[in-house]
Design an enzyme around this catalytic site. Structure first.
Site, PDB file in Angstrom:
ATOM      1  N   GLU A 166       0.848  -1.191   0.000  1.00 44.03           N
ATOM      2  CA  GLU A 166       0.000   0.000   0.000  1.00 44.03           C
ATOM      3  C   GLU A 166       0.886   1.246   0.000  1.00 44.03           C
ATOM      4  OE1 GLU A 166      -2.633  -0.739   3.322  1.00 44.03           O
ATOM      5  OE2 GLU A 166      -3.275  -2.635   2.451  1.00 44.03           O
ATOM      6  N   HIS A 256      -3.476   3.674   4.935  1.00 45.72           N
ATOM      7  CA  HIS A 256      -3.586   2.417   4.186  1.00 45.72           C
ATOM      8  C   HIS A 256      -4.080   2.654   2.765  1.00 45.72           C
ATOM      9  CE1 HIS A 256      -3.106  -0.735   7.371  1.00 45.72           C
ATOM     10  NE2 HIS A 256      -3.391   0.297   8.155  1.00 45.72           N
ATOM     11  N   GLU A 332      -8.134   5.046   4.456  1.00 46.04           N
ATOM     12  CA  GLU A 332      -7.945   4.209   3.273  1.00 46.04           C
ATOM     13  C   GLU A 332      -7.975   5.052   2.001  1.00 46.04           C
ATOM     14  OE1 GLU A 332      -7.323   1.028   3.239  1.00 46.04           O
ATOM     15  OE2 GLU A 332      -7.966   0.257   5.204  1.00 46.04           O
TER      16      GLU A 332
END
Length: 369
Positions: A166, A256, A332
């Protein structure tokens, strides 16, 4: 045609090369069954139109991650663009006409270990930044911490790249770090009057170098190790968690990337046993502020919320929120594009990740003040 993956974060297996067609497979993470990250170099005659097929795409960790996904490519290793990609017959298929002899292909724009080291050593040269080594990884690499500001002030913790594939997480952390070190950035300077930042730009350097998606060298998923980390299997979490217990945590962001959802979003700690209305208010305030600051962020799409008392405390943000009674969020970003603000040429990119890092500072400032 020549294929090579023998470099930092390289990952691909060549199954066959024919005149205009290449068959490939993605290898497993080291000592683990996770797989999805790929990164390789292809060399061919200028003008060649080559079809690449990843044969084991259906066996990868997140098959839905291939839906509406476009492979990242670069001629110089700096600027990354997307190439037309299809997921068909359980294979990931993309074609490219070579404008130069060599081109890199990757799951997302890589963030090299060399760039990581440059980030650490450049940052430490600033007057208000220190570089601490908390310990060593399974393979003996430094676990690097940047301490920005006065350690006597309230601690804000940022971790990135627990999952090494990531890479957008470290691009985002770089944006945050450089904004914090900018003496002309009023938001950063105002934050630093009250807070000190503890930033781990790369929690998993072993996995990063080996081209892993989610695992460290021992095969551990670091974001499932926070309740009982060990020096043998997950020293990265063991040492970072230990430092947090020394400093305390006023607020925490864990950065992330998500394989499936084409959005920027956060996951909160609503399932924690000690979750309170105060924490709920802070989470809502942070999300509202970030949405107003940066339209790349949204709150309509994300993960299902945990039921009260049912959170997984092996996850970093849940463990931190439960143990320090603070704002603790997992942020995210997409591997694909941002479906709300698509960019057909680059998809979600390092530059947008970088800019989001600055936006996170502004959202923290609005929320904590």
């Amino acid at each position: 045609m020549h294929i090579n993956q023998n470099f930092d974060s390289g990952n691909i297996i060549v199954k066959s090369i024919q005149e205009n067609s290449v068959q490939l497979e993605i290898r497993d993470d080291t000592n683990s069954e996770f797989k999805q990250w790929f990164h390789f170099n292809a060399n061919a005659e200028v003008g060649s139109d080559i079809r690449f097929s990843i044969l084991n795409a259906a066996d990868c960790s997140y098959e839905k991650g291939w839906e509406n996904y476009q492979v990242a490519a670069s001629y110089d290793g700096d600027y990354w663009f997307r190439v037309e990609t299809n997921y068909e017959n359980k294979q990931l298929v993309f074609s490219h006409k070579f404008e130069t002899n060599s081109v890199y292909f990757a799951y997302f724009a890589p963030y090299s270990y060399q760039r990581h080291q440059k980030l650490i050593h450049s940052a430490q040269c600033e007057a208000n930044c220190s570089h601490l080594v908390l310990g060593e990884t399974v393979e003996g690499r430094n676990i690097d911490l940047l301490l920005i500001g006065d350690s006597a002030k309230k601690p804000i913790w940022i971790t990135a790249r627990q999952h090494p594939g990531e890479t957008m997480a470290e691009w985002c952390a770089e944006g945050m770090i450089e904004q914090l070190l900018d003496e002309d950035n009023a938001i950063a300077q105002k934050l630093l009057r009250s807070y000190c930042f503890y930033i781990i730009p790369n929690m998993n350097p072993d996995g990063s170098v080996h081209g892993n998606l989610r695992s460290n060298f021992a095969g551990a998923n670091l974001n499932r190790e926070w309740q009982e980390p060990s020096k043998e299997k997950s020293p990265e979490v063991f040492y970072v968690r230990g430092m947090m217990q020394k400093t305390g945590v006023e607020a925490y962001l864990d950065l992330h990337g998500d394989e499936g959802l084409p959005y920027v979003f956060v996951a909160g700690s609503e399932g924690n046993p000690s979750y309170t209305e105060t924490i709920k208010h802070l989470e809502t305030s942070f999300s509202d502020n970030l949405k107003a600051i940066n339209p790349d962020f949204q709150t309509e799409f994300g993960y299902p919320k945990d039921e009260p008392g049912q959170s997984n405390l092996t996850i970093a943000s849940n463990w931190v929120g439960e143990n320090f009674d603070c704002l603790a969020l997992t942020l995210e970003m997409p591997f694909k594009d941002n479906a709300n603000l698509p960019n057909k040429e680059t998809g979600w990119s390092p530059s947008r990740s970088y800019m989001l890092g600055g936006s996170l500072l502004a959202a923290l400032y609005q929320t904590l003040n």
